[in-house]
Every structure is written in structure tokens, then in C-alpha cells.
Motif scaffolding. Structure first.
Motif: not given
Length: 309
Positions: A271-299
Motif C-alpha cells: 500500500f506504500l508509495f515507495n518500493p521499500r519500507f525502511a522506517t524503524p518500528m520499535i516497541a515503547p521503552a516506558l510501557g504503560d508509564s509513557a502517557g503520564v511521563f508525557g503529561a509531565a513533559l507538557l508542564a
């Protein structure tokens, strides 16, 4: 002695609300309480105030500003919350109501935006791809959403809906979505959607993790996983064709399905408009903590802007 300014963040969900207080990268406090959604909007506001009071008592200091990740987004034109699957928040001036309750400024962002921000600055992107300029942070669980971070900053968009790939329509005749459309990505590849698809064909109720584990010997489980991979690839390719991110982070319960990183990649390419798909796909390092840490970064970001202005 002058008090240090700490970064307070709250992750607000339909089941629980969690607070984290950061001093730089150091976690001073993490605390969560039930949201008690059954009590309604005003009761949930009270629960947030209770959470802040309990954290302030533990630390001996109240916040000067709070960043908050919410389901849905604050409409830039009206100031009202919209698109929340915790529907009690929709149409409410959540920011203003909380500021009156708490007596401090509150900065609100979509929870998926907070996830993407945290993984960029504290998590997997920082650890594995620190030079990434454009990050697409996916949450695939009970719902499907995402946040976009460009040059370290959240992209909100003119309507406040940047990153909402979960409500792109893939199958116009597909299942009804709470948003009013049919066949949204969320209605097809969220955890509950995949579990319901399997149950409709087998009359057995399994979790997605159980379905994935059974796919080696269960034909319908295999078809369910094939459905996930195909529709994930199609939906993600639409995003990549427009955004072309440097890295993709996949969080949420569905994001724990390891085959997404292999079979899911393979289904993007047709489905991609390109002959290859090279974008890294990674798992989160912060797990279910990511959202609350991101909220603190807003502040933290707001304080930096104030100091630089």
C-alpha cells in the motif's frame, strides 16, 4: 531556600488517573487512584483533585502547573473536549473546570500525544533513534490513536486532531464506531474489535494474547491475526504516505503482538508509495508509564517557554 519547580503530570483515563512528579529525569512520586467513571463528570473532577491533594501531601509542596493527558482532545476553537471514548468528558470545558478546582494552570493534550512525547524524549526513540525528527507514536489497545512529534514538539493541528489515524475509514460498510462513522481503523484492529471478530466465528471468548498464541493450531485465530496484519498495514501505509516519519513506536495491548513487527511490516509495503519500507518500528521503552511521563513533559515545556520569553 527557594523551592525547585517540579514537573507534574496526570494521565487521565476512564478507569484510573495517575500522577507523576519529576525532577529532571528523577521520579519523585508516582501515585494512582480510580477515576470512578460511574460517578459522572463532576465526580471524576473530584477524583483528580483528590489525587493532586494526596500527592501534594506526600511531597509537602503543591504544583505550580499541571500537564494532563486525556482521552480525546481539547478543541482549539471552542475549548471543549471532544472525541473522547470516555464520553462523559465530551463537550465539557475540562481545562477550565480543573483550573477552578485545583487553583493552578492546567495544560491538556491527547493521551496519545503524551505517549509520543514521552517516548521521544525519555523512551525508545531517545535510546535507539536520537536523531529522529518526525516520530509517529501509536497506541493500539482498547482504542486506536497516535501522536505526532516533530522536532521534539507535539503536532496538534488546526482542529486538534493530528495523529487520529484510528478514525480513518478503511471499510465504509464496516462496524459502527462511537464517532458516528463506520469501518474506522479502531473498529477493526483495536483489541476488543479483534476479539469480537474471533468470538463471532467461534462462539468462544479469548483475549487477543490468547488468540495470538492459538494461531499456530487454530484456523480462526490464524485468520484473526491475518486480519490484524493486513488492516494494520493498510492503515499505517496511509499515514506513512502523508507523514513519512523517521520512526514509529507501537504501544498499547495490541502493540504487544510481536508479529506486527514482522508480518505487519510486510503488509505495509503493497500500500506504500515507495518500493521499500525502511522506517524503524520499535516497541515503547516506558510501557504503560509513557502517557503520564508525557503529561509531565507538557508542564516542563511550558516552564521552559516562560523562562525563555
Amino acid at each position: 531556600m527557594e523551592k525547585r519547580v517540579w514537573d507534574w503530570g496526570i494521565d487521565l483515563g476512564g478507569t484510573k488517573c495517575e500522577c507523576v512528579v519529576l525532577d529532571g529525569d528523577e521520579v519523585l512520586l508516582r501515585h494512582r487512584i480510580p477515576t470512578e467513571r460511574h460517578g459522572g463528570y463532576q465526580h471524576m473532577l473530584g477524583q483528580i483533585a483528590k489525587l493532586v491533594d494526596e500527592c501534594a501531601a506526600k511531597l509537602g509542596q503543591r504544583p505550580a502547573l499541571i500537564g494532563m493527558g486525556t482521552p480525546g482532545a481539547r478543541d482549539p476553537q471552542t475549548g471543549l473536549l471532544k472525541n473522547s471514548n470516555t464520553t462523559e468528558f465530551n463537550g465539557k470545558p475540562l481545562k477550565e473546570d480543573l483550573e477552578r478546582r485545583l487553583g493552578v494552570p492546567v495544560l491538556i493534550a491527547n493521551d496519545a500525544n503524551c505517549f509520543a512525547l514521552a517516548e521521544t524524549h525519555l523512551g525508545g526513540v531517545r535510546q535507539q533513534h536520537p536523531d529522529a525528527k518526525v516520530v509517529f507514536g501509536i497506541i493500539m489497545g482498547t482504542g486506536v490513536g497516535a501522536g505526532i512529534v516533530i522536532n521534539g514538539q507535539i503536532l496538534n493541528g488546526h482542529h486538534g486532531i493530528a495523529g487520529e489515524w484510528g478514525h480513518n475509514v478503511l471499510l465504509p460498510e464496516g462496524p459502527e464506531c462511537y464517532c458516528g462513522k463506520r469501518g474506522c481503523v479502531e473498529t477493526l484492529i483495536s483489541g476488543p474489535a479483534l476479539e469480537a471478530w474471533y468470538e463471532a466465528r467461534t462462539k468462544r471468548r479469548l483475549s487477543l494474547a490468547q488468540i495470538a498464541a492459538a494461531s499456530a493450531h487454530d484456523h480462526v485465530a490464524r485468520l484473526t491475526m491475518d486480519r490484524l496484519h493486513l488492516l494494520f498495514g493498510q492503515a499505517l501505509a496511509n499515514v506513512i504516505n502523508i507523514l513519512d516519519p523517521d520512526v514509529i513506536v507501537i504501544g498499547g495491548g495490541v502493540g504487544n503482538v510481536q508479529s506486527l513487527y514482522r508480518a505487519g511490516r510486510e503488509t505495509v509495503l503493497p500500500f506504500l508509495f515507495n518500493p521499500r519500507f525502511a522506517t524503524p518500528m520499535i516497541a515503547p521503552a516506558l510501557g504503560d508509564s509513557a502517557g503520564v511521563f508525557g503529561a509531565a513533559l507538557l508542564a516542563r515545556g511550558v516552564f521552559r517557554e516562560a523562562l525563555l520569553s
